[in-house]
Scaffold this motif. Sequence first.
Motif, PDB file in Angstrom:
ATOM      1  N   VAL A   1      -5.049   2.745  10.050  1.00 43.51           N
ATOM      2  CA  VAL A   1      -4.730   1.424  10.530  1.00 43.51           C
ATOM      3  C   VAL A   1      -5.754   0.806  11.572  1.00 43.51           C
ATOM      4  O   VAL A   1      -6.345   1.663  12.332  1.00 43.51           O
TER       5      VAL A   1
ATOM      6  N   SER B   1      -4.081  -0.859   6.663  1.00 45.06           N
ATOM      7  CA  SER B   1      -2.920  -1.532   7.362  1.00 45.06           C
ATOM      8  C   SER B   1      -3.521  -2.253   8.675  1.00 45.06           C
ATOM      9  O   SER B   1      -4.471  -1.897   9.403  1.00 45.06           O
TER      10      SER B   1
ATOM     11  N   ILE C   1      -2.272  -4.077  12.196  1.00 39.76           N
ATOM     12  CA  ILE C   1      -1.033  -4.363  13.181  1.00 39.76           C
ATOM     13  C   ILE C   1      -1.595  -5.426  14.273  1.00 39.76           C
ATOM     14  O   ILE C   1      -2.723  -5.197  15.036  1.00 39.76           O
TER      15      ILE C   1
ATOM     16  N   SER D   1       7.006  -7.646   9.344  1.00 40.45           N
ATOM     17  CA  SER D   1       6.048  -7.177   8.361  1.00 40.45           C
ATOM     18  C   SER D   1       5.662  -7.579   7.250  1.00 40.45           C
ATOM     19  O   SER D   1       6.855  -8.441   6.611  1.00 40.45           O
TER      20      SER D   1
ATOM     21  N   ASN E   1       4.063  -6.547   2.842  1.00 39.32           N
ATOM     22  CA  ASN E   1       2.946  -5.789   1.954  1.00 39.32           C
ATOM     23  C   ASN E   1       2.066  -7.016   1.853  1.00 39.32           C
ATOM     24  O   ASN E   1       2.443  -7.905   0.998  1.00 39.32           O
TER      25      ASN E   1
ATOM     26  N   LYS F   1      -0.692  -3.406   4.147  1.00 41.65           N
ATOM     27  CA  LYS F   1       0.185  -3.685   5.089  1.00 41.65           C
ATOM     28  C   LYS F   1      -0.069  -4.433   6.359  1.00 41.65           C
ATOM     29  O   LYS F   1      -0.916  -4.171   7.098  1.00 41.65           O
ATOM     30  N   THR F   2       0.761  -5.288   6.601  1.00 39.55           N
ATOM     31  CA  THR F   2       0.727  -5.945   8.087  1.00 39.55           C
ATOM     32  C   THR F   2       2.030  -5.816   8.849  1.00 39.55           C
ATOM     33  O   THR F   2       2.927  -5.955   8.324  1.00 39.55           O
TER      34      THR F   2
ATOM     35  N   ALA G   1       2.681   1.939   8.923  1.00 43.92           N
ATOM     36  CA  ALA G   1       1.483   1.822   8.221  1.00 43.92           C
ATOM     37  C   ALA G   1       0.683   3.015   7.804  1.00 43.92           C
ATOM     38  O   ALA G   1      -0.097   2.643   6.755  1.00 43.92           O
TER      39      ALA G   1
END
Length: 283
Positions: A106, A134, A136, A246, A248, A253-254, A282
């Motif tokens: 992440v 991922s 964030i 969020s 995909n 992923k975000t 994530a």
Amino acid sequence: MRKILKIVLWSVLVLVLVVGGLLGVFIYKVKYGFPVSYETEAPKIDFPTDKPAILLFSKTTGFRHGESIEASKPVIVGLANKNNWFVYETEEGGVFNEAQLAKFSVVIFNNSTGEVINDEQKRALEKYVENGGSLIGIHGAGDDSHHWDWYENNLLGSKFSHHPIDPQFQSADILLDAQADSLITMGIPKTWNHSDEWYVFFENPRQKGFNIQFTINGDSINPSGNILFVKDKNFGMGKDHPIAWSKNIGNGKTFYTSIGHNGVAWKNEHFLKLIENAIKWAL
């Protein structure tokens, strides 16, 4: 008497020019950030073999949410200790290379504002996410100082417009969305209250295929961002005002939340649970 009046008028004019110049510099910094040199040297990192690795990136070249950034670091380290994660915290962009990014599960843009990494590093992060990593973003990571189409399209789903000015911080009930992911919202009440600087975006990320986790009733706050010569920021997002979402992206992923302007957020148990859940999701 005339001489005194002349001195006063010139003093007022100089003061107006100085204040106007400082305001202009501030607005430029908020919107574009200040150009800085980009770090390109890869750091030495001792990655443990038995823990997922998290990159906590807090570099800023635009407005710096210093209080929130400093409050977040021990909290995220505490979450890492609790969940057996490894956290590498830095404000140096050299870590954004393909080889090292591949070792992180992440990446967190922790109130990162401005253009904080160069074009090559941006492409490395894009590839990282699309290949299964991922990303964030927290609060300031969603403003419009990044000037990066992929980032805006895949993390934010919309372009930042403004935040309220008077008052800047407003209390609002945060509402669980009907389509929320239970992994991200687990253990968080359906309704909880928080005071923050609520970002206003031009479009609703829901319309761009993002999965909304929490909203506020946008009609319950004063969204006006008008100040001095800015008179076109008197609109909001309407009743459906997402504050966490969020998506995909490729194999990755975000997740983004606009909560987190100041240190108060990092004392809110429900916000901390949201961040913890988002990282788990994530991972």
